[in-house]
Design an enzyme around this catalytic site. Structure first.
Site, PDB file in Angstrom:
ATOM      1  N   LYS A  12       0.839  -1.207   0.000  1.00 10.72           N
ATOM      2  CA  LYS A  12       0.000   0.000   0.000  1.00 10.72           C
ATOM      3  C   LYS A  12       0.874   1.257   0.000  1.00 10.72           C
ATOM      4  O   LYS A  12       0.573   2.231  -0.681  1.00 10.72           O
ATOM      5  CB  LYS A  12      -0.883   0.034   1.256  1.00 10.72           C
ATOM      6  N   GLU A  36      -8.661  -2.752  14.554  1.00 10.94           N
ATOM      7  CA  GLU A  36      -9.595  -2.825  13.418  1.00 10.94           C
ATOM      8  C   GLU A  36     -10.929  -3.324  13.945  1.00 10.94           C
ATOM      9  O   GLU A  36     -11.105  -4.519  14.188  1.00 10.94           O
ATOM     10  CB  GLU A  36      -9.049  -3.735  12.313  1.00 10.94           C
ATOM     11  N   ASP A  64      -8.641   1.419   4.544  1.00 13.30           N
ATOM     12  CA  ASP A  64      -9.148   0.064   4.682  1.00 13.30           C
ATOM     13  C   ASP A  64      -9.696  -0.360   3.328  1.00 13.30           C
ATOM     14  O   ASP A  64     -10.415   0.403   2.674  1.00 13.30           O
ATOM     15  CB  ASP A  64     -10.230  -0.007   5.762  1.00 13.30           C
ATOM     16  N   ALA A  65      -9.332  -1.566   2.898  1.00 11.74           N
ATOM     17  CA  ALA A  65      -9.700  -1.996   1.548  1.00 11.74           C
ATOM     18  C   ALA A  65     -10.161  -3.445   1.573  1.00 11.74           C
ATOM     19  O   ALA A  65      -9.953  -4.159   2.557  1.00 11.74           O
ATOM     20  CB  ALA A  65      -8.493  -1.851   0.621  1.00 11.74           C
ATOM     21  N   PHE A 140       0.017  -7.587  -5.227  1.00 15.36           N
ATOM     22  CA  PHE A 140      -0.002  -8.386  -4.003  1.00 15.36           C
ATOM     23  C   PHE A 140      -1.392  -9.004  -3.805  1.00 15.36           C
ATOM     24  O   PHE A 140      -2.348  -8.658  -4.507  1.00 15.36           O
ATOM     25  CB  PHE A 140       0.400  -7.531  -2.792  1.00 15.36           C
ATOM     26  N   ALA A 141      -1.450  -9.910  -2.857  1.00 15.53           N
ATOM     27  CA  ALA A 141      -2.703 -10.542  -2.405  1.00 15.53           C
ATOM     28  C   ALA A 141      -3.581 -11.002  -3.582  1.00 15.53           C
ATOM     29  O   ALA A 141      -3.182 -11.881  -4.351  1.00 15.53           O
ATOM     30  CB  ALA A 141      -3.440  -9.601  -1.455  1.00 15.53           C
ATOM     31  N   ASP A 143      -4.388  -9.627  -6.347  1.00 15.48           N
ATOM     32  CA  ASP A 143      -4.145  -9.027  -7.670  1.00 15.48           C
ATOM     33  C   ASP A 143      -4.109 -10.039  -8.822  1.00 15.48           C
ATOM     34  O   ASP A 143      -4.654  -9.757  -9.893  1.00 15.48           O
ATOM     35  CB  ASP A 143      -2.857  -8.196  -7.658  1.00 15.48           C
ATOM     36  N   LYS A 163      -1.410  -0.162 -12.698  1.00 17.30           N
ATOM     37  CA  LYS A 163      -2.428  -0.416 -11.656  1.00 17.30           C
ATOM     38  C   LYS A 163      -2.793   0.904 -10.977  1.00 17.30           C
ATOM     39  O   LYS A 163      -3.960   1.172 -10.696  1.00 17.30           O
ATOM     40  CB  LYS A 163      -1.904  -1.432 -10.628  1.00 17.30           C
ATOM     41  N   HIS A 168      -8.725   1.058  -7.212  1.00 23.33           N
ATOM     42  CA  HIS A 168      -9.574   1.575  -6.124  1.00 23.33           C
ATOM     43  C   HIS A 168      -8.768   2.541  -5.246  1.00 23.33           C
ATOM     44  O   HIS A 168      -9.235   3.594  -4.853  1.00 23.33           O
ATOM     45  CB  HIS A 168     -10.102   0.394  -5.299  1.00 23.33           C
TER      46      HIS A 168
HETATM   47  P1  ITT Z   1      -3.312  -2.134   7.064  1.00 22.75           P
HETATM   48  O1  ITT Z   1      -4.674  -2.417   7.677  1.00 22.75           O
HETATM   49  O2  ITT Z   1      -2.200  -2.141   8.062  1.00 22.75           O
HETATM   50  O3  ITT Z   1      -3.310  -0.898   6.190  1.00 22.75           O
HETATM   51  P2  ITT Z   1      -3.819  -4.603   5.615  1.00 22.75           P
HETATM   52  O4  ITT Z   1      -3.071  -5.391   4.596  1.00 22.75           O
HETATM   53  O5  ITT Z   1      -4.294  -5.326   6.848  1.00 22.75           O
HETATM   54  O6  ITT Z   1      -2.941  -3.324   6.035  1.00 22.75           O
HETATM   55  P3  ITT Z   1      -6.572  -4.011   5.031  1.00 22.75           P
HETATM   56  O7  ITT Z   1      -6.983  -4.180   6.449  1.00 22.75           O
HETATM   57  O8  ITT Z   1      -7.113  -2.835   4.270  1.00 22.75           O
HETATM   58  O9  ITT Z   1      -5.002  -3.909   4.875  1.00 22.75           O
HETATM   59  O10 ITT Z   1      -6.860  -5.382   4.314  1.00 22.75           O
HETATM   60  C1  ITT Z   1      -7.265  -5.433   3.042  1.00 22.75           C
HETATM   61  C2  ITT Z   1      -6.843  -6.733   2.407  1.00 22.75           C
HETATM   62  O11 ITT Z   1      -7.510  -6.771   1.143  1.00 22.75           O
HETATM   63  C3  ITT Z   1      -5.354  -6.775   2.113  1.00 22.75           C
HETATM   64  O12 ITT Z   1      -4.618  -7.369   3.138  1.00 22.75           O
HETATM   65  C4  ITT Z   1      -5.339  -7.620   0.834  1.00 22.75           C
HETATM   66  O13 ITT Z   1      -5.434  -8.986   1.165  1.00 22.75           O
HETATM   67  C5  ITT Z   1      -6.633  -7.192   0.150  1.00 22.75           C
HETATM   68  N1  ITT Z   1      -6.386  -6.056  -0.754  1.00 22.75           N
HETATM   69  C6  ITT Z   1      -6.642  -4.742  -0.541  1.00 22.75           C
HETATM   70  N2  ITT Z   1      -6.238  -3.987  -1.567  1.00 22.75           N
HETATM   71  C7  ITT Z   1      -5.691  -4.838  -2.461  1.00 22.75           C
HETATM   72  C8  ITT Z   1      -5.078  -4.680  -3.710  1.00 22.75           C
HETATM   73  O14 ITT Z   1      -4.894  -3.479  -4.241  1.00 22.75           O
HETATM   74  N3  ITT Z   1      -4.653  -5.763  -4.332  1.00 22.75           N
HETATM   75  C9  ITT Z   1      -4.813  -6.995  -3.810  1.00 22.75           C
HETATM   76  N4  ITT Z   1      -5.369  -7.240  -2.634  1.00 22.75           N
HETATM   77  C10 ITT Z   1      -5.804  -6.172  -1.953  1.00 22.75           C
END
Ligand code: ITT
Length: 188
Positions: A12, A36, A64-65, A140-141, A143, A163, A168
């Site tokens: 992020k 959270e 938060d995403a 990541f994750a 994607d 990207k 978003h």
């Molecule tokens: P912080 O809360 O510390 O910011 P986090 O990774 O725990 O970091 P979130 O609570 O927002 O972040 O979790 C959102 C999850 O959604 C994140 O860990 C990813 O698994 C997924 N995610 C969010 N945005 C993404 C993206 O752009 N691409 C891929 N996966 C995403």
């Protein structure tokens, strides 16, 4: 202009740096950690921003995403982080086996707060489809599973610059950046 981003997610931070450079905003990163709470993305972002701003005594943003899959009634949604580290992408693909409707959205909510003001919220959404297999090594994750609308490549196949043009996170951070620039210019 400087903005402090509270997150534990290095991906992020990297994306946000790339996005903010278009707005002349320098990003500082702190991994403070914040509770959270259970709830919508907006509730989490509001609470987190308020908590971190008070604790640090300075203005901050948090984000938060999550990935919301229509056929799974919005799952993993607010559980995206947990589901990524437990089921992972292969688990999502199993849940989506033989599912015809593959529409999904990534949503991002940025919360900005100061120690003295109530949080401001900025929303970003990108629609797309869940692929049948993982593709790409970027990002990541989730994607490699997510093909944004009008594209034939997954986020995992796009460079971070590409990207960052449509994600978003681009949308929520851009809304924040435009609002923040106005505020700062009016104070000066
Ligand atoms: P912080 O809360 O510390 O910011 P986090 O990774 O725990 O970091 P979130 O609570 O927002 O972040 O979790 C959102 C999850 O959604 C994140 O860990 C990813 O698994 C997924 N995610 C969010 N945005 C993404 C993206 O752009 N691409 C891929 N996966 C995403």
């Amino acid at each position: 202009m400087k903005v402090t981003f509270i997150t534990g997610n290095q991906h992020k931070v990297k994306e946000a740096r790339g996005i903010f450079q278009h707005f002349d905003i320098r990003l500082e990163h702190l991994n403070l950690g914040y509770p959270e709470i259970q709830g919508e993305l907006t509730d989490v972002a509001c609470y987190g921003a308020k908590y971190a701003a008070k604790k640090l005594g300075m203005p901050v943003i948090v984000e938060d995403a999550g990935l919301f899959i229509r056929a799974l009634e919005g799952f993993p949604g607010t559980y995206s982080s947990y589901v990524q580290s437990t089921l992972g992408n292969e688990g999502i693909l199993k849940l989506m086996k033989n599912v015809h409707d593959r529409y999904a959205e990534f949503r991002s909510v940025v919360g900005f707060a100061t120690p003295k003001t109530e949080p401001e919220i900025f929303l970003g959404v990108v629609g797309g489809h869940i692929t049948h297999q993982q593709k790409g090594k970027h990002g990541f994750a989730y994607d490699p599973l997510f093909k944004p609308e009008l594209y034939d490549l997954t986020f995992g196949e796009l460079t971070i610059e590409k990207k960052n043009e449509l994600s978003h996170r681009r949308q929520s951070l851009e809304k924040f950046a435009n609002w923040f620039k106005d505020i700062v210019e009016n104070i000066d």
